[in-house]
Motif scaffolding. Structure first.
Motif, PDB file in Angstrom:
ATOM      1  N   LEU A 129       0.825  -1.219   0.000  1.00 36.56           N
ATOM      2  CA  LEU A 129       0.000   0.000   0.000  1.00 36.56           C
ATOM      3  C   LEU A 129       0.855   1.264   0.000  1.00 36.56           C
ATOM      4  O   LEU A 129       0.450   2.302  -0.532  1.00 36.56           O
ATOM      5  CB  LEU A 129      -0.925  -0.003   1.220  1.00 36.56           C
ATOM      6  N   ALA A 130       2.035   1.183   0.600  1.00 32.78           N
ATOM      7  CA  ALA A 130       2.930   2.342   0.613  1.00 32.78           C
ATOM      8  C   ALA A 130       3.736   2.455  -0.675  1.00 32.78           C
ATOM      9  O   ALA A 130       4.005   3.565  -1.162  1.00 32.78           O
ATOM     10  CB  ALA A 130       3.877   2.252   1.812  1.00 32.78           C
ATOM     11  N   SER A 131       4.117   1.315  -1.255  1.00 32.32           N
ATOM     12  CA  SER A 131       5.015   1.322  -2.419  1.00 32.32           C
ATOM     13  C   SER A 131       4.282   1.576  -3.728  1.00 32.32           C
ATOM     14  O   SER A 131       4.794   2.287  -4.598  1.00 32.32           O
ATOM     15  CB  SER A 131       5.767  -0.016  -2.509  1.00 32.32           C
ATOM     16  N   LEU A 132       3.103   0.976  -3.884  1.00 39.08           N
ATOM     17  CA  LEU A 132       2.427   1.018  -5.173  1.00 39.08           C
ATOM     18  C   LEU A 132       2.046   2.435  -5.622  1.00 39.08           C
ATOM     19  O   LEU A 132       2.317   2.804  -6.772  1.00 39.08           O
ATOM     20  CB  LEU A 132       1.198   0.113  -5.136  1.00 39.08           C
ATOM     21  N   PRO A 133       1.454   3.273  -4.761  1.00 36.49           N
ATOM     22  CA  PRO A 133       1.111   4.633  -5.227  1.00 36.49           C
ATOM     23  C   PRO A 133       2.338   5.443  -5.642  1.00 36.49           C
ATOM     24  O   PRO A 133       2.299   6.149  -6.654  1.00 36.49           O
ATOM     25  CB  PRO A 133       0.418   5.258  -4.010  1.00 36.49           C
ATOM     26  N   PHE A 134       3.423   5.318  -4.863  1.00 36.70           N
ATOM     27  CA  PHE A 134       4.616   6.078  -5.231  1.00 36.70           C
ATOM     28  C   PHE A 134       5.203   5.556  -6.542  1.00 36.70           C
ATOM     29  O   PHE A 134       5.657   6.335  -7.382  1.00 36.70           O
ATOM     30  CB  PHE A 134       5.668   6.001  -4.125  1.00 36.70           C
ATOM     31  N   TYR A 135       5.187   4.238  -6.724  1.00 36.82           N
ATOM     32  CA  TYR A 135       5.710   3.688  -7.976  1.00 36.82           C
ATOM     33  C   TYR A 135       4.893   4.172  -9.174  1.00 36.82           C
ATOM     34  O   TYR A 135       5.453   4.518 -10.221  1.00 36.82           O
ATOM     35  CB  TYR A 135       5.724   2.164  -7.926  1.00 36.82           C
ATOM     36  N   CYS A 136       3.579   4.209  -9.027  1.00 41.62           N
ATOM     37  CA  CYS A 136       2.725   4.695 -10.126  1.00 41.62           C
ATOM     38  C   CYS A 136       3.027   6.153 -10.444  1.00 41.62           C
ATOM     39  O   CYS A 136       3.076   6.553 -11.612  1.00 41.62           O
ATOM     40  CB  CYS A 136       1.257   4.525  -9.756  1.00 41.62           C
ATOM     41  N   LEU A 137       3.261   6.957  -9.386  1.00 43.56           N
ATOM     42  CA  LEU A 137       3.635   8.353  -9.607  1.00 43.56           C
ATOM     43  C   LEU A 137       4.996   8.449 -10.289  1.00 43.56           C
ATOM     44  O   LEU A 137       5.182   9.236 -11.236  1.00 43.56           O
ATOM     45  CB  LEU A 137       3.659   9.101  -8.267  1.00 43.56           C
ATOM     46  N   LEU A 138       5.941   7.644  -9.843  1.00 46.79           N
ATOM     47  CA  LEU A 138       7.277   7.647 -10.437  1.00 46.79           C
ATOM     48  C   LEU A 138       7.227   7.235 -11.899  1.00 46.79           C
ATOM     49  O   LEU A 138       7.941   7.796 -12.743  1.00 46.79           O
ATOM     50  CB  LEU A 138       8.182   6.697  -9.642  1.00 46.79           C
ATOM     51  N   LEU A 139       6.380   6.270 -12.205  1.00 42.20           N
ATOM     52  CA  LEU A 139       6.283   5.753 -13.563  1.00 42.20           C
ATOM     53  C   LEU A 139       5.923   6.844 -14.566  1.00 42.20           C
ATOM     54  O   LEU A 139       6.361   6.822 -15.725  1.00 42.20           O
ATOM     55  CB  LEU A 139       5.233   4.642 -13.602  1.00 42.20           C
ATOM     56  N   LEU A 140       5.149   7.813 -14.129  1.00 41.06           N
ATOM     57  CA  LEU A 140       4.735   8.905 -15.016  1.00 41.06           C
ATOM     58  C   LEU A 140       5.904   9.794 -15.418  1.00 41.06           C
ATOM     59  O   LEU A 140       5.812  10.534 -16.407  1.00 41.06           O
ATOM     60  CB  LEU A 140       3.661   9.757 -14.331  1.00 41.06           C
ATOM     61  N   HIS A 141       6.993   9.756 -14.655  1.00 41.29           N
ATOM     62  CA  HIS A 141       8.127  10.650 -14.904  1.00 41.29           C
ATOM     63  C   HIS A 141       9.351   9.921 -15.461  1.00 41.29           C
ATOM     64  O   HIS A 141      10.406  10.546 -15.629  1.00 41.29           O
ATOM     65  CB  HIS A 141       8.515  11.368 -13.605  1.00 41.29           C
ATOM     66  N   LEU A 142       9.225   8.636 -15.733  1.00 42.80           N
ATOM     67  CA  LEU A 142      10.377   7.876 -16.200  1.00 42.80           C
ATOM     68  C   LEU A 142      10.415   7.825 -17.718  1.00 42.80           C
ATOM     69  O   LEU A 142       9.378   7.715 -18.377  1.00 42.80           O
ATOM     70  CB  LEU A 142      10.328   6.443 -15.659  1.00 42.80           C
ATOM     71  N   SER A 143      11.623   7.866 -18.270  1.00 45.43           N
ATOM     72  CA  SER A 143      11.791   7.632 -19.700  1.00 45.43           C
ATOM     73  C   SER A 143      11.634   6.133 -19.958  1.00 45.43           C
ATOM     74  O   SER A 143      11.879   5.312 -19.062  1.00 45.43           O
ATOM     75  CB  SER A 143      13.170   8.107 -20.153  1.00 45.43           C
ATOM     76  N   PRO A 144      11.217   5.747 -21.156  1.00 46.37           N
ATOM     77  CA  PRO A 144      10.955   4.325 -21.433  1.00 46.37           C
ATOM     78  C   PRO A 144      12.129   3.411 -21.130  1.00 46.37           C
ATOM     79  O   PRO A 144      11.937   2.269 -20.691  1.00 46.37           O
ATOM     80  CB  PRO A 144      10.617   4.315 -22.930  1.00 46.37           C
ATOM     81  N   ASP A 145      13.353   3.882 -21.354  1.00 43.40           N
ATOM     82  CA  ASP A 145      14.507   3.019 -21.137  1.00 43.40           C
ATOM     83  C   ASP A 145      14.808   2.778 -19.660  1.00 43.40           C
ATOM     84  O   ASP A 145      15.594   1.893 -19.323  1.00 43.40           O
ATOM     85  CB  ASP A 145      15.748   3.616 -21.819  1.00 43.40           C
ATOM     86  N   MET A 146      14.179   3.547 -18.764  1.00 41.24           N
ATOM     87  CA  MET A 146      14.414   3.380 -17.332  1.00 41.24           C
ATOM     88  C   MET A 146      13.309   2.582 -16.643  1.00 41.24           C
ATOM     89  O   MET A 146      13.467   2.186 -15.484  1.00 41.24           O
ATOM     90  CB  MET A 146      14.522   4.752 -16.660  1.00 41.24           C
ATOM     91  N   VAL A 147      12.202   2.330 -17.341  1.00 39.60           N
ATOM     92  CA  VAL A 147      11.042   1.712 -16.690  1.00 39.60           C
ATOM     93  C   VAL A 147      11.357   0.314 -16.165  1.00 39.60           C
ATOM     94  O   VAL A 147      11.110  -0.004 -14.993  1.00 39.60           O
ATOM     95  CB  VAL A 147       9.840   1.664 -17.663  1.00 39.60           C
ATOM     96  N   LEU A 148      11.903  -0.537 -17.018  1.00 38.79           N
ATOM     97  CA  LEU A 148      12.166  -1.917 -16.620  1.00 38.79           C
ATOM     98  C   LEU A 148      13.181  -1.984 -15.487  1.00 38.79           C
ATOM     99  O   LEU A 148      13.000  -2.722 -14.504  1.00 38.79           O
ATOM    100  CB  LEU A 148      12.657  -2.726 -17.827  1.00 38.79           C
ATOM    101  N   LEU A 149      14.243  -1.193 -15.599  1.00 41.54           N
ATOM    102  CA  LEU A 149      15.304  -1.205 -14.600  1.00 41.54           C
ATOM    103  C   LEU A 149      14.780  -0.775 -13.226  1.00 41.54           C
ATOM    104  O   LEU A 149      15.035  -1.436 -12.205  1.00 41.54           O
ATOM    105  CB  LEU A 149      16.437  -0.280 -15.050  1.00 41.54           C
ATOM    106  N   LEU A 150      14.042   0.317 -13.188  1.00 39.09           N
ATOM    107  CA  LEU A 150      13.556   0.820 -11.910  1.00 39.09           C
ATOM    108  C   LEU A 150      12.372   0.019 -11.380  1.00 39.09           C
ATOM    109  O   LEU A 150      12.150  -0.023 -10.169  1.00 39.09           O
ATOM    110  CB  LEU A 150      13.193   2.299 -12.029  1.00 39.09           C
ATOM    111  N   THR A 151      11.632  -0.639 -12.267  1.00 38.08           N
ATOM    112  CA  THR A 151      10.586  -1.551 -11.801  1.00 38.08           C
ATOM    113  C   THR A 151      11.199  -2.728 -11.051  1.00 38.08           C
ATOM    114  O   THR A 151      10.731  -3.115  -9.970  1.00 38.08           O
ATOM    115  CB  THR A 151       9.750  -2.066 -12.988  1.00 38.08           C
TER     116      THR A 151
END
Length: 225
Positions: A129-151
């Protein structure tokens, strides 16, 4: 107070070990002081800056090697070495992916060390519950090449937090501080610059590594509820 909850285990040998542990930890505290006094990250990336940044973590690895034995301690030592590599890579922006990869390996080693027993599924829900909302927010600001790595890193970090909470003792607090450090770093890097972010990131990061290292001298929490 239960010794497993409150801190270091209550046994007659630990009282004898305390002064020795304090001496072994003095290089860690000294190198932390040097890092914050020199404030190297404000300068252009350099080998000197990388060395000063990773020295406290290397000192913790040396501390465990000198003062603690066993499989658990060995896993922590390797995790600290990967963390030190990550510290070095993150000095140079172009090496950022390598830094994330090194820290992902460190988190996996911490998970391995903390183990999966007791499972403590009740602790997993607040972590999600703490991680998922922040990850969704972070995902909006990531370039495509960083998505898999940071996920991958986010999953490893959240799992490490869950297992650190389940283990208890100083590992619990170290896991939480590590998560705070990386959350502030991600927010400052990808979402919005934060005041004093670098100070918060590094202070919580060094404290997290210190507390996780201390867990090598503690017994894991045995309660299953």
């Amino acid at each position: 107070m239960d010794a497993r909850k409150g801190g270091l285990p209550r046994n007659p040998h630990f009282a004898v070990q305390q002064p020795h542990l304090g001496r072994c930890l003095s290089p860690f505290f000294l190198t932390c002081a040097i890092y914050f006094l020199l404030w190297i990250p404000e300068d252009p990336p350099s080998c000197v800056g990388a060395l000063v940044k990773c020295l406290p973590v290397l000192c913790l690895a040396g501390f465990l090697r000198a003062c603690s034995g066993g499989y658990y301690s060995s896993l922590l030592q390797v995790a600290l070495l990967f963390s030190a590599c990550g510290d070095v890579f993150l000095i140079w922006p172009e090496a950022f992916p390598y830094g994330v990869a090194a820290f992902t390996k460190a988190q996996l080693l911490y998970i391995w060390a903390f183990g999966l027993r007791p499972l403590q599924l009740g602790l997993l829900l607040p972590v999600v519950l703490a991680s998922l909302p922040f990850y969704c927010l972070l995902l909006l600001h990531l370039s495509p090449d960083m998505v898999l790595l940071l996920t991958a890193y986010t999953l490893a970090l959240a799992t490490m937090l869950w297992r650190g909470l389940a283990r208890g003792g100083s590992a619990r607090w170290g896991a939480q501080l590590f998560t705070i450090s990386d959350t502030v770093l991600a927010c400052n890097t990808f979402i919005q610059p934060l005041p004093h972010a670098r100070l918060v990131v590094m202070a919580t990061y060094y404290a997290a590594q210190f507390l996780i290292s201390l867990s090598a001298f503690q017994s894991p929490r045995l309660k299953t509820n």
